[in-house]
Write a protein that holds these residues in place. Sequence first.
Motif, PDB file in Angstrom:
ATOM      1  N   TYR A  84       0.841  -1.203   0.000  1.00 37.24           N
ATOM      2  CA  TYR A  84       0.000   0.000   0.000  1.00 37.24           C
ATOM      3  C   TYR A  84       0.876   1.252   0.000  1.00 37.24           C
ATOM      4  O   TYR A  84       0.615   2.217  -0.728  1.00 37.24           O
ATOM      5  CB  TYR A  84      -0.939  -0.008   1.210  1.00 37.24           C
ATOM      6  CG  TYR A  84      -1.903   1.161   1.201  1.00 37.24           C
ATOM      7  CD1 TYR A  84      -2.944   1.226   0.270  1.00 37.24           C
ATOM      8  CD2 TYR A  84      -1.765   2.216   2.099  1.00 37.24           C
ATOM      9  CE1 TYR A  84      -3.823   2.300   0.239  1.00 37.24           C
ATOM     10  CE2 TYR A  84      -2.637   3.293   2.084  1.00 37.24           C
ATOM     11  CZ  TYR A  84      -3.659   3.335   1.145  1.00 37.24           C
ATOM     12  OH  TYR A  84      -4.525   4.409   1.116  1.00 37.24           O
ATOM     13  N   LYS A  85       1.943   1.199   0.777  1.00 42.56           N
ATOM     14  CA  LYS A  85       2.851   2.363   0.846  1.00 42.56           C
ATOM     15  C   LYS A  85       3.515   2.605  -0.520  1.00 42.56           C
ATOM     16  O   LYS A  85       3.654   3.747  -0.961  1.00 42.56           O
ATOM     17  CB  LYS A  85       3.909   2.115   1.924  1.00 42.56           C
ATOM     18  CG  LYS A  85       4.648   3.381   2.327  1.00 42.56           C
ATOM     19  CD  LYS A  85       5.460   3.204   3.596  1.00 42.56           C
ATOM     20  CE  LYS A  85       6.178   4.510   3.908  1.00 42.56           C
ATOM     21  NZ  LYS A  85       6.952   4.431   5.144  1.00 42.56           N
ATOM     22  N   LEU A  86       3.906   1.537  -1.197  1.00 43.46           N
ATOM     23  CA  LEU A  86       4.523   1.671  -2.524  1.00 43.46           C
ATOM     24  C   LEU A  86       3.522   2.208  -3.549  1.00 43.46           C
ATOM     25  O   LEU A  86       3.883   2.989  -4.426  1.00 43.46           O
ATOM     26  CB  LEU A  86       5.104   0.331  -2.987  1.00 43.46           C
ATOM     27  CG  LEU A  86       6.375  -0.129  -2.253  1.00 43.46           C
ATOM     28  CD1 LEU A  86       6.668  -1.590  -2.563  1.00 43.46           C
ATOM     29  CD2 LEU A  86       7.573   0.734  -2.619  1.00 43.46           C
ATOM     30  N   LEU A  87       2.248   1.792  -3.427  1.00 48.18           N
ATOM     31  CA  LEU A  87       1.212   2.315  -4.333  1.00 48.18           C
ATOM     32  C   LEU A  87       1.034   3.818  -4.127  1.00 48.18           C
ATOM     33  O   LEU A  87       0.703   4.557  -5.055  1.00 48.18           O
ATOM     34  CB  LEU A  87      -0.125   1.597  -4.109  1.00 48.18           C
ATOM     35  CG  LEU A  87      -0.200   0.139  -4.576  1.00 48.18           C
ATOM     36  CD1 LEU A  87      -1.511  -0.498  -4.133  1.00 48.18           C
ATOM     37  CD2 LEU A  87      -0.043   0.022  -6.093  1.00 48.18           C
ATOM     38  N   LYS A  88       1.294   4.265  -2.887  1.00 43.16           N
ATOM     39  CA  LYS A  88       1.218   5.707  -2.580  1.00 43.16           C
ATOM     40  C   LYS A  88       2.552   6.417  -2.860  1.00 43.16           C
ATOM     41  O   LYS A  88       2.808   7.482  -2.300  1.00 43.16           O
ATOM     42  CB  LYS A  88       0.850   5.906  -1.107  1.00 43.16           C
ATOM     43  CG  LYS A  88      -0.613   5.627  -0.789  1.00 43.16           C
ATOM     44  CD  LYS A  88      -0.981   6.147   0.594  1.00 43.16           C
ATOM     45  CE  LYS A  88      -0.973   7.662   0.618  1.00 43.16           C
ATOM     46  NZ  LYS A  88      -1.232   8.235   1.952  1.00 43.16           N
TER      47      LYS A  88
END
Length: 342
Positions: free
Chosen positions: A58-62
């Motif tokens: 999720y952090k990488l998608l952000k």
Amino acid sequence: MADLKSKFLQVYSVLKSELLNDPNFEFTDGSRQWIERMLDYNVPGGKLNRGLSVVESYKLLKSGKELTDEEAFLACSLGWCIEWLQSYFLVLDDIMDGSRTRRGQPCWFRLPKIGMIAVNDGIILRTHISRILRRHFKGKPYYVDLVDLFNEVEFQTAHGQMIDLITTLVGEKDLSKYSLPLHRRIVQYKTAYYSFYLPVACALLMFGENLDNHVAVKDVLIEMGTYFQVQDDYLDCFGDPQVIGKIGTDIEDFKCSWLVVKALELCNEDQKLTLYENYGKEDPASVAKVKDLYKALKLQDVYLEYESTSYEKITNSIEAHPSKEVQAVLKSFLAKIYKRQK
């Protein structure tokens, strides 16, 4: 990473407390203690890779931006739902396999006064996932998709387990059933969907994506899951028990392992006879004969070739993806497993 793990474990404590005080069941002290002990024994004890992957993805998608407290809590909660799912599978899997230990301790059902109550405990673990999703995600636009995703992956995993169980029926040891397509089907359904696709699918849903638009992502992750299992099969025979933390028993257990499937493809008639006579037997002499045959067939070299071909294929698929953020998620998964020793 250590910081993420400690935050992740804090969320476990919150979720556990909510479940132990669920207003839809009248807990007694005894039943509450039972559930708490069962959860602490089975849920947080592993490496937690699947659960942590939701937060990292999720952090990488952000694009690496810091998560708000709510986002961090929700991503951790979804990660824990996967860990709960894993625990539910393992508690029941250990009973079916008659296993003795799991994660360095006796299997839950082997403990005094537990026995077959563990079957119901497994069912309770599954119901907890629905409770967590309902409590924290019911108002979200992607709630129905989340519930659907967990149901779908559970369906796939249970059917993968079925193929595995009916292929290795005790008393019906028949190596002629074993083939690469069968191995791939077992791996794809039993392991790859819940271990590789599910964490990323959770992160994508949280990010507001429609999973129907990400079939290519699913395909790459299933390919990675297959590669991961082939590594596992290889390490079971050729890995260092000191490093992998267990002594491999795939040969004794008559497992439909990538190594035996490859051996069947490559061996001559005499070697095939050796394999048929010794595979699936407990005695060390038979196991040694199978391992010697694997060495004679140079299966270590065949594996290294498979590894480099798979890595190249997966990397090409990742780099073909239009989104740099999705590429980053997939590359982080691949980096964790490429050339692993345990």
